[in-house]
Design a protein around this motif. Structure first.
Motif, PDB file in Angstrom:
ATOM      1  N   SER A 198      16.004 -44.937   1.739  1.00  0.00           N
ATOM      2  CA  SER A 198      15.138 -43.792   2.044  1.00  0.00           C
ATOM      3  C   SER A 198      14.953 -42.836   0.870  1.00  0.00           C
ATOM      4  O   SER A 198      14.165 -41.891   0.967  1.00  0.00           O
ATOM      5  CB  SER A 198      15.717 -43.012   3.231  1.00  0.00           C
ATOM      6  OG  SER A 198      17.014 -42.505   2.916  1.00  0.00           O
ATOM      7  N   GLU A 226      16.171 -36.795   7.844  1.00  0.00           N
ATOM      8  CA  GLU A 226      14.907 -36.089   7.654  1.00  0.00           C
ATOM      9  C   GLU A 226      14.952 -34.706   8.294  1.00  0.00           C
ATOM     10  O   GLU A 226      14.507 -33.711   7.701  1.00  0.00           O
ATOM     11  CB  GLU A 226      13.764 -36.916   8.238  1.00  0.00           C
ATOM     12  CG  GLU A 226      12.395 -36.333   7.996  1.00  0.00           C
ATOM     13  CD  GLU A 226      11.285 -37.254   8.475  1.00  0.00           C
ATOM     14  OE1 GLU A 226      10.107 -36.900   8.270  1.00  0.00           O
ATOM     15  OE2 GLU A 226      11.599 -38.307   9.048  1.00  0.00           O
ATOM     16  N   THR A 237      11.311 -41.671  -0.536  1.00  0.00           N
ATOM     17  CA  THR A 237      10.433 -40.919   0.368  1.00  0.00           C
ATOM     18  C   THR A 237      11.109 -39.720   1.021  1.00  0.00           C
ATOM     19  O   THR A 237      10.429 -38.889   1.620  1.00  0.00           O
ATOM     20  CB  THR A 237       9.899 -41.845   1.479  1.00  0.00           C
ATOM     21  OG1 THR A 237      11.007 -42.414   2.186  1.00  0.00           O
ATOM     22  CG2 THR A 237       9.053 -42.955   0.882  1.00  0.00           C
ATOM     23  N   LEU A 238      12.425 -39.605   0.908  1.00  0.00           N
ATOM     24  CA  LEU A 238      13.122 -38.537   1.626  1.00  0.00           C
ATOM     25  C   LEU A 238      14.001 -37.696   0.696  1.00  0.00           C
ATOM     26  O   LEU A 238      13.723 -36.512   0.462  1.00  0.00           O
ATOM     27  CB  LEU A 238      13.967 -39.158   2.751  1.00  0.00           C
ATOM     28  CG  LEU A 238      14.688 -38.196   3.696  1.00  0.00           C
ATOM     29  CD1 LEU A 238      13.713 -37.212   4.314  1.00  0.00           C
ATOM     30  CD2 LEU A 238      15.416 -38.979   4.796  1.00  0.00           C
ATOM     31  N   GLU A 239      15.048 -38.266   0.149  1.00  0.00           N
ATOM     32  CA  GLU A 239      15.992 -37.481  -0.651  1.00  0.00           C
ATOM     33  C   GLU A 239      15.410 -37.055  -2.002  1.00  0.00           C
ATOM     34  O   GLU A 239      15.635 -35.929  -2.456  1.00  0.00           O
ATOM     35  CB  GLU A 239      17.291 -38.265  -0.860  1.00  0.00           C
ATOM     36  CG  GLU A 239      18.144 -38.409   0.385  1.00  0.00           C
ATOM     37  CD  GLU A 239      17.717 -39.507   1.341  1.00  0.00           C
ATOM     38  OE1 GLU A 239      18.292 -39.626   2.445  1.00  0.00           O
ATOM     39  OE2 GLU A 239      16.794 -40.282   0.958  1.00  0.00           O
ATOM     40  N   TYR A 247      13.052 -34.098  -1.750  1.00  0.00           N
ATOM     41  CA  TYR A 247      13.844 -32.890  -1.515  1.00  0.00           C
ATOM     42  C   TYR A 247      14.417 -32.363  -2.836  1.00  0.00           C
ATOM     43  O   TYR A 247      14.345 -31.155  -3.132  1.00  0.00           O
ATOM     44  CB  TYR A 247      14.973 -33.180  -0.530  1.00  0.00           C
ATOM     45  CG  TYR A 247      16.033 -32.110  -0.508  1.00  0.00           C
ATOM     46  CD1 TYR A 247      15.848 -30.935   0.211  1.00  0.00           C
ATOM     47  CD2 TYR A 247      17.205 -32.254  -1.242  1.00  0.00           C
ATOM     48  CE1 TYR A 247      16.806 -29.933   0.199  1.00  0.00           C
ATOM     49  CE2 TYR A 247      18.176 -31.270  -1.250  1.00  0.00           C
ATOM     50  CZ  TYR A 247      17.966 -30.111  -0.536  1.00  0.00           C
ATOM     51  OH  TYR A 247      18.911 -29.116  -0.564  1.00  0.00           O
TER      52      TYR A 247
END
Length: 426
Positions: free
Chosen positions: A348, A99, A351-353, A356
């Motif tokens: 993840s 993150e 919600t993360l990669e 992005y």
């Protein structure tokens, strides 16, 4: 609860730097926080200075950080109150680290112009750190290839290929192609670390189904895996990182040269799972001829790949530091599918990669061209639902025939069928 130093800890004072045996400290951590510690490291005889001052009563994980870093260890949450203590791994970090990395990377570019400047620098440095241009210069200029006879099945055929890449070195693979004539998309499919590689059942099912749908697929052995192990006995080397990327590019070049009449150059993709997914990302970062990509159960900002074939060359410190999601973002605004699950490091992604990647694609107004299929109840494999996601993706973006999706129509061949006689090189 106040924990007193273990008996016999004579150095647990200022003069002795408050030193305690590591084993005693970790036993106290288990008791204080009500957790279970498992070990992939040897703690015998190790002593920890300022031991009690490293304890953070409000956080077992910060406590483990403070303890482990002294010995170059790391901890991993196994769930249900269990933590594993392991040696430091340069390619593996915690989700929180991913993150922070993506947040830092995002701060480097606020628009398309800034992103593309970063992208171009990144591509140059990745190529340099991988050493791919040196290998390309050393390649056989007119590579010899050996092709098996075509084996024809329901809607597709299989033909094995062995091609000389570097002098005296060879890439081995299988070409799966539709029986129908015409211009077809080409999908380069490096295998990963799943059991039998390109010889396994689910790999053959995927290749053959995509071929039945209308794509030409080239499935090839990674370095020192499958038939390529005949030349390279050790897979876990940094050389594997560069050579198996080279193999994918050489096979792409060969197909575009020798099968030009069959291939639509506007539809070229890479697709692989696990280590093959890492290689899919790398291939698309190295070669802008790819117009689509589908890495499966591989992408994470906090994991570069646990095998030297994925992270043995220092590409992830290129341009001040990067990660696989940024390398994949170099595909923007071309079509990308990321398949993830809840049972490995890709948990993840939603919600993360994925957010992005959407941000980078938004620079082009193309957010719909990057997709994520997340399977939260599944684990690390290339199972039916993951294959179905790949079929659906390529059916849409390459206009393949979805009516041909039927794995029951696939003939799973024995291993020996997929091997090539190198003596027939010409």
């Amino acid at each position: 609860m106040l924990l007193l130093p273990a008996a016999g800890c004579a150095q647990n004072d200022y003069a002795g730097a408050y030193t305690r045996p590591l084993h005693d400290v970790m036993s106290d951590v288990e008791q204080r926080f009500g957790v279970k510690l498992k070990y992939n490291v040897d703690t015998v005889g190790k002593r920890l200075p300022y031991a009690d001052f490293r304890i953070r009563p409000y956080s077992v994980e910060e406590t483990l950080d403070n303890i482990c870093r002294y010995f170059d260890f790391n901890w991993w949450d196994q769930g249900k109150g269990v933590y594993k203590i392991k040696p430091y791994e340069y390619a593996r970090r915690h989700v929180a680290d991913g993150e922070k990395m993506l947040s830092w990377l995002s701060s480097l570019y606020a628009n398309r112009t800034q992103w593309e400047a970063r992208r171009d620098t990144l591509r140059r440095e990745v190529r340099h750190r991988l050493g791919i241009d040196t290998l390309m210069q050393a390649c056989v200029q007119q590579p010899r290839a050996a092709l098996s006879k075509q084996r024809r099945y329901d809607g597709y055929y299989v033909q094995n290929i062995c091609i000389e890449t570097l002098p005296g070195e060879f890439a081995y693979g299988s070409i799966y192609a539709p029986l129908k004539r015409g211009k077809h998309p080409l999908i380069i499919c490096p295998n990963g670390h799943f059991g039998d590689g390109r010889y396994r059942k689910d790999q053959q099912q995927r290749m053959a189904t995509l071929a039945r749908m209308g794509a030409i697929c080239v499935d090839y052995d990674i370095y020192a895996w499958g038939q390529s192990a005949d030349e390279h006995p050790d897979h876990r080397t940094d050389r594997a990182h560069a050579v198996q990327a080279l193999d994918g590019i050489v096979l792409l070049n060969w197909m575009l040269t020798h099968r030009a009449k069959d291939i639509d150059t506007t539809r070229i993709a890479a697709n692989g799972g696990s280590g093959g997914g890492s290689l899919t990302v790398l291939l698309t970062a190295l070669d802008n001829r790819f117009t689509a990509a589908a890495p499966v159960v591989s992408l994470a900002s906090h994991f570069d790949g646990g095998c030297p074939c994925e992270s043995g060359r220092p590409i992830h410190i290129a341009a001040g530091g990067t990660c696989n999601p940024e390398l994949l973002a170099m595909m923007a605004p071309k079509h990308v599918l990321v398949v993830s699950d809840g049972g490995d490091w890709t948990a993840s992604v939603p919600t993360l990669e994925y957010p992005y990647l959407q941000r980078i694609y938004a620079f082009y107004g193309a957010e719909e061209k990057v997709e994520n299929v997340h399977l939260p109840s599944e684990r690390h494999d290339f199972g039916p639902n993951k294959r179905a996601a790949v079929y659906d993706f390529f059916a849409r973006v390459f206009n393949l025939d979805a009516k041909m999706i039927d794995e029951a129509k696939v003939t799973v061949e024995p291993h020996d069928n997929l091997k090539t006689d190198k003596s027939k090189l010409r």
